[in-house]
Enzyme design. Structure first.
Site: not given
Ligand code: NDP
Length: 312
Positions: A133, A136-137
């Site tokens: 992701c 997300c990261d």
């Protein structure tokens, strides 16, 4: 007992809920214990959903769909369905934290899950340099060197997004041509921070406590070499999430839930399926939403024909 339970909170689940709620079936929609909204919660800008000429952020689109479903009387429950028994006339479901539920009809819209490379150290280093992701990261990889695996739209989108943070983004693809749409390819090819690594498969993930590189195998010559990396984003597609219904509903050879023609009718009466979980080909937010509409209309028809409908 409920009239209708919808499992899944992506575009298919929410759209089914909007239609079913407007038809006065007061559906219960079971989302997920972690986050409602499905895969689009992990997306940045959605540029191709009609009605948003300037684009819309994935999470904003899903929040709007949820609000629209709730406005008409959908109850959204943040929990995981842990098992189902769809065999009888009464459909039974168990959840992780809220006990058991029964319904006369169910719409199964569980979407699909990130595909893995299947390498021994993939899970061990997940969250330690290996990710599925970018939104997300990505933030953790400022000024780093990272790679995205895959040749589809997801890989192009992730690679472009990650150049906001990383100094260098390799795109590792097992072929020398991309599956991604032309506009996404062109954007990635024009990005000076992106370098394509063609005809290469990731054959090992390297690192003790955190990822520090990968071994690449040339898919033409078989030669291997190591590539030093701070992060590896895997974007090689998704598989339909069907584990709950194995042995209960018929599947297609592609692993999606089999439905009758253009309907959402599964192999069991009263059980309807929609979205990525029935779609091996298109898998777009808009096609999932349309599929949710079909499921709601099929469920509505089924419920209306029952001799003793529940009045709720
Ligand atoms: P796709 O199935 O389209 O692409 C997967 C890619 O990963 C392919 O290039 C495939 O290689 C590669 N791959 C698959 N398995 C492996 C493996 N084991 N090892 C190495 N590589 C592998 O998936 P996407 O997630 O990219 O896209 C799914 C759907 O979502 C598509 O319909 C896409 O159009 C859509 N989408 C649209 C977006 C947009 O329009 N903004 C953004 C993201 C997704 P190969 O080509 O060799 O098969």
């Amino acid at each position: 007992m409920r009239q209708l339970i919808i499992i899944g909170s992506g575009p298919a689940g929410y759209t089914a809920a909007i239609y079913a709620a407007r038809a006065n079936f007061a559906p219960l929609l079971i989302a997920s214990s972690v986050e409602a909204g499905g895969e689009l919660m992990n997306t940045t800008e959605v540029e191709n959903f009609p009605g948003f000429p300037q684009g819309i952020m994935g999470p904003d689109l899903m929040d709007a769909m949820r609000a629209q479903a709730e406005r008409f009387g959908t109850e959204v429950l943040l929990d995981d369905v842990t098992s189902v028994d769809f065999a009888g006339d009464i459909k039974k479901l168990s959840t992780g934290s809220n006990g058991d539920f029964e319904a006369q009809a169910v719409i199964f819209a569980t979407g699909s899950a990130y595909r893995k490379l299947g390498l021994p150290d993939e899970d061990r280093l997940s969250g330690h340099g290996v990710s599925w992701c970018a939104t997300c990261d990505g933030f953790f990889f400022r000024q780093k060197t990272i790679a995205v695996v895959g040749g589809g739209d997801s890989a192009m989108e992730e690679a472009n997004f990650l150049t906001k943070f990383a100094d260098k983004v390799y795109v590792i693809h097992r072929k020398d041509t991309l599956r991604a749409s032309k506009i996404m390819q062109d954007r990635a090819r024009a990005n000076p921070k992106i370098e394509f690594v063609w005809n290469s498969a990731v054959s090992a993930i390297l690192g003790e406590d955190a990822l520090n590189g990968v071994t690449l195998t040339d898919t033409v010559t078989g030669a291997t070499r190591d590539l030093a990396l701070d992060g590896l984003f895997i974007a090689i597609g998704n598989d339909p999430r069907t584990h709950l219904i194995h042995g209960q509903l018929e599947l297609t050879p592609e692993g999606t839930i089999a439905v009758e023609g253009r309907t959402s009718k599964t192999s069991l009466p009263g059980v309807f399926a929609a979205g990525d979980v029935i779609d091996p080909s298109y898998r777009q937010a808009i096609t999932a939403a349309a599929s949710g509409t079909v499921a709601a209309l099929d469920a509505e028809h089924f419920l209306s024909a029952l001799e003793s409908p529940v009045t709720s």
